[in-house]
Design a protein around this motif. Structure first.
Motif, PDB file in Angstrom:
ATOM      1  N   ASP A  95      51.701  29.141  41.222  1.00 47.47           N
ATOM      2  CA  ASP A  95      50.854  28.101  40.651  1.00 47.47           C
ATOM      3  C   ASP A  95      49.460  28.682  40.460  1.00 47.47           C
ATOM      4  O   ASP A  95      48.910  29.315  41.372  1.00 47.47           O
ATOM      5  N   LEU A  96      48.901  28.460  39.276  1.00 44.88           N
ATOM      6  CA  LEU A  96      47.577  28.970  38.951  1.00 44.88           C
ATOM      7  C   LEU A  96      46.582  27.823  38.864  1.00 44.88           C
ATOM      8  O   LEU A  96      46.919  26.736  38.396  1.00 44.88           O
ATOM      9  N   THR A  97      45.364  28.083  39.296  1.00 43.08           N
ATOM     10  CA  THR A  97      44.259  27.159  39.097  1.00 43.08           C
ATOM     11  C   THR A  97      43.304  27.852  38.137  1.00 43.08           C
ATOM     12  O   THR A  97      42.852  28.966  38.407  1.00 43.08           O
ATOM     13  N   VAL A  98      43.049  27.196  37.009  1.00 44.11           N
ATOM     14  CA  VAL A  98      42.255  27.802  35.948  1.00 44.11           C
ATOM     15  C   VAL A  98      41.089  26.881  35.625  1.00 44.11           C
ATOM     16  O   VAL A  98      41.300  25.735  35.210  1.00 44.11           O
ATOM     17  N   THR A  99      39.870  27.385  35.833  1.00 41.05           N
ATOM     18  CA  THR A  99      38.677  26.584  35.604  1.00 41.05           C
ATOM     19  C   THR A  99      37.668  27.330  34.734  1.00 41.05           C
ATOM     20  O   THR A  99      37.720  28.553  34.608  1.00 41.05           O
ATOM     21  N   SER A 100      36.760  26.556  34.171  1.00 44.85           N
ATOM     22  CA  SER A 100      35.612  27.111  33.458  1.00 44.85           C
ATOM     23  C   SER A 100      34.476  26.107  33.621  1.00 44.85           C
ATOM     24  O   SER A 100      34.682  24.904  33.443  1.00 44.85           O
TER      25      SER A 100
ATOM     26  N   VAL B 291      48.812  37.040  37.242  1.00 52.84           N
ATOM     27  CA  VAL B 291      50.190  37.253  37.683  1.00 52.84           C
ATOM     28  C   VAL B 291      50.679  38.644  37.287  1.00 52.84           C
ATOM     29  O   VAL B 291      51.257  39.363  38.102  1.00 52.84           O
ATOM     30  N   THR B 292      50.462  39.041  36.042  1.00 55.35           N
ATOM     31  CA  THR B 292      50.968  40.336  35.595  1.00 55.35           C
ATOM     32  C   THR B 292      50.256  41.493  36.292  1.00 55.35           C
ATOM     33  O   THR B 292      50.875  42.514  36.575  1.00 55.35           O
ATOM     34  N   ASP B 293      48.979  41.327  36.606  1.00 49.41           N
ATOM     35  CA  ASP B 293      48.274  42.354  37.379  1.00 49.41           C
ATOM     36  C   ASP B 293      48.852  42.447  38.794  1.00 49.41           C
ATOM     37  O   ASP B 293      48.986  43.530  39.353  1.00 49.41           O
ATOM     38  N   TRP B 294      49.187  41.298  39.372  1.00 51.14           N
ATOM     39  CA  TRP B 294      49.743  41.265  40.729  1.00 51.14           C
ATOM     40  C   TRP B 294      51.119  41.921  40.779  1.00 51.14           C
ATOM     41  O   TRP B 294      51.407  42.712  41.668  1.00 51.14           O
ATOM     42  N   THR B 295      51.975  41.615  39.802  1.00 44.55           N
ATOM     43  CA  THR B 295      53.327  42.179  39.812  1.00 44.55           C
ATOM     44  C   THR B 295      53.357  43.623  39.339  1.00 44.55           C
ATOM     45  O   THR B 295      54.262  44.367  39.691  1.00 44.55           O
ATOM     46  N   GLY B 296      52.394  44.002  38.504  1.00 47.56           N
ATOM     47  CA  GLY B 296      52.402  45.345  37.928  1.00 47.56           C
ATOM     48  C   GLY B 296      53.356  45.476  36.753  1.00 47.56           C
ATOM     49  O   GLY B 296      53.554  46.566  36.232  1.00 47.56           O
ATOM     50  N   ASP B 297      53.961  44.346  36.328  1.00 47.37           N
ATOM     51  CA  ASP B 297      54.927  44.389  35.239  1.00 47.37           C
ATOM     52  C   ASP B 297      54.922  43.070  34.472  1.00 47.37           C
ATOM     53  O   ASP B 297      55.434  42.067  34.967  1.00 47.37           O
TER      54      ASP B 297
ATOM     55  N   GLU C 169      55.540  35.497  50.952  1.00 44.83           N
ATOM     56  CA  GLU C 169      55.768  34.203  51.592  1.00 44.83           C
ATOM     57  C   GLU C 169      55.136  33.104  50.749  1.00 44.83           C
ATOM     58  O   GLU C 169      54.182  33.362  50.005  1.00 44.83           O
ATOM     59  N   VAL C 170      55.645  31.889  50.888  1.00 44.94           N
ATOM     60  CA  VAL C 170      54.994  30.741  50.269  1.00 44.94           C
ATOM     61  C   VAL C 170      53.578  30.673  50.826  1.00 44.94           C
ATOM     62  O   VAL C 170      53.365  30.830  52.029  1.00 44.94           O
ATOM     63  N   GLY C 171      52.610  30.504  49.947  1.00 47.09           N
ATOM     64  CA  GLY C 171      51.207  30.474  50.348  1.00 47.09           C
ATOM     65  C   GLY C 171      50.480  31.786  50.097  1.00 47.09           C
ATOM     66  O   GLY C 171      49.248  31.838  50.197  1.00 47.09           O
ATOM     67  N   THR C 172      51.229  32.855  49.783  1.00 47.06           N
ATOM     68  CA  THR C 172      50.599  34.134  49.462  1.00 47.06           C
ATOM     69  C   THR C 172      49.639  33.936  48.294  1.00 47.06           C
ATOM     70  O   THR C 172      50.019  33.400  47.254  1.00 47.06           O
ATOM     71  N   GLU C 173      48.388  34.366  48.473  1.00 41.36           N
ATOM     72  CA  GLU C 173      47.391  34.231  47.421  1.00 41.36           C
ATOM     73  C   GLU C 173      47.305  35.507  46.601  1.00 41.36           C
ATOM     74  O   GLU C 173      47.292  36.608  47.148  1.00 41.36           O
ATOM     75  N   LEU C 174      47.257  35.340  45.294  1.00 41.05           N
ATOM     76  CA  LEU C 174      47.080  36.471  44.389  1.00 41.05           C
ATOM     77  C   LEU C 174      45.587  36.759  44.272  1.00 41.05           C
ATOM     78  O   LEU C 174      44.765  35.848  44.450  1.00 41.05           O
ATOM     79  N   PRO C 175      45.208  37.994  43.979  1.00 40.54           N
ATOM     80  CA  PRO C 175      43.782  38.290  43.805  1.00 40.54           C
ATOM     81  C   PRO C 175      43.188  37.465  42.662  1.00 40.54           C
ATOM     82  O   PRO C 175      43.735  37.430  41.558  1.00 40.54           O
ATOM     83  N   ALA C 176      42.092  36.780  42.940  1.00 41.20           N
ATOM     84  CA  ALA C 176      41.414  35.959  41.941  1.00 41.20           C
ATOM     85  C   ALA C 176      40.753  36.848  40.899  1.00 41.20           C
ATOM     86  O   ALA C 176      40.392  37.998  41.182  1.00 41.20           O
TER      87      ALA C 176
ATOM     88  N   THR D 170      42.725  31.531  39.938  1.00 42.75           N
ATOM     89  CA  THR D 170      43.298  31.850  41.243  1.00 42.75           C
ATOM     90  C   THR D 170      44.780  31.516  41.182  1.00 42.75           C
ATOM     91  O   THR D 170      45.212  30.696  40.364  1.00 42.75           O
ATOM     92  N   GLY D 171      45.559  32.159  42.023  1.00 41.69           N
ATOM     93  CA  GLY D 171      46.995  31.913  42.038  1.00 41.69           C
ATOM     94  C   GLY D 171      47.557  31.969  43.441  1.00 41.69           C
ATOM     95  O   GLY D 171      47.005  32.647  44.316  1.00 41.69           O
ATOM     96  N   LYS D 172      48.650  31.239  43.630  1.00 42.63           N
ATOM     97  CA  LYS D 172      49.288  31.182  44.936  1.00 42.63           C
ATOM     98  C   LYS D 172      50.786  31.032  44.750  1.00 42.63           C
ATOM     99  O   LYS D 172      51.238  30.299  43.866  1.00 42.63           O
TER     100      LYS D 172
END
Length: 142
Positions: free
Chosen positions: A121-126, A71-77, A11-18, A106-108
């Motif tokens: 969409d990814l949020t990338v910080t350092s 993203v690639t870890d989440w999809t497995g491909d 669904e829209v809003g699904t969060e990927l593992p950070a 983080t990704g959503k």
């Protein structure tokens, strides 16, 4: 191989593992060897400061590659990624110490598109600062 995530289960809003990715000077030297990018801003502190940088910085493509791993870890491909783009907003500064820097990602799921694809969409910080802007991937799901 196709993504292990089913389009209908997302669904829209699904969060990927950070994820967090450590970056040290050693990491940068290894990446330079693999990529062929030996620009001294990525390994020579004196040179980096002479050109106005605060210190040695990580390669932009390295930062981009670490981010898409969420993203690639989440999809497995990795082949499920149809499109990926970012804007470089701030460098990842890598101090010469035992800790280095950390890239936090983080990704959503931001949108469900046609043909079993979603936009992530990814949020990338350092160091608490955004280092990649407009970081988005289009991914084909099962």
């Amino acid at each position: 191989m196709t993504a292990k995530i089913a389009y209908d289960d997302v669904e829209v809003g699904t969060e990927l593992p950070a994820r967090t990715f450590p970056v040290t000077r050693d990491t940068l030297v290894r990446y330079a060897g693999a990529s062929g990018d030996f620009n001294p801003i990525h390994w020579n502190e004196r040179f980096a400061k002479e050109v106005g940088l605060p210190d040695v910085i990580a390669h932009g493509m390295f930062t981009m590659a670490e981010a898409i791993r969420v993203v690639t870890d989440w999809t497995g491909d990795p082949g499920a990624v149809v499109e990926y783009g970012v804007r470089f907003t701030r460098p990842v500064v890598v101090p010469d110490d035992d800790k280095g820097a950390v890239i936090e990602v983080t990704g959503k799921v931001a949108a469900k598109l046609d043909d079993h694809t979603v936009r992530v969409d990814l949020t990338v910080t350092s160091g608490g600062q955004k280092v990649l802007g407009m970081s988005r991937a289009v991914v084909r799901l099962a």
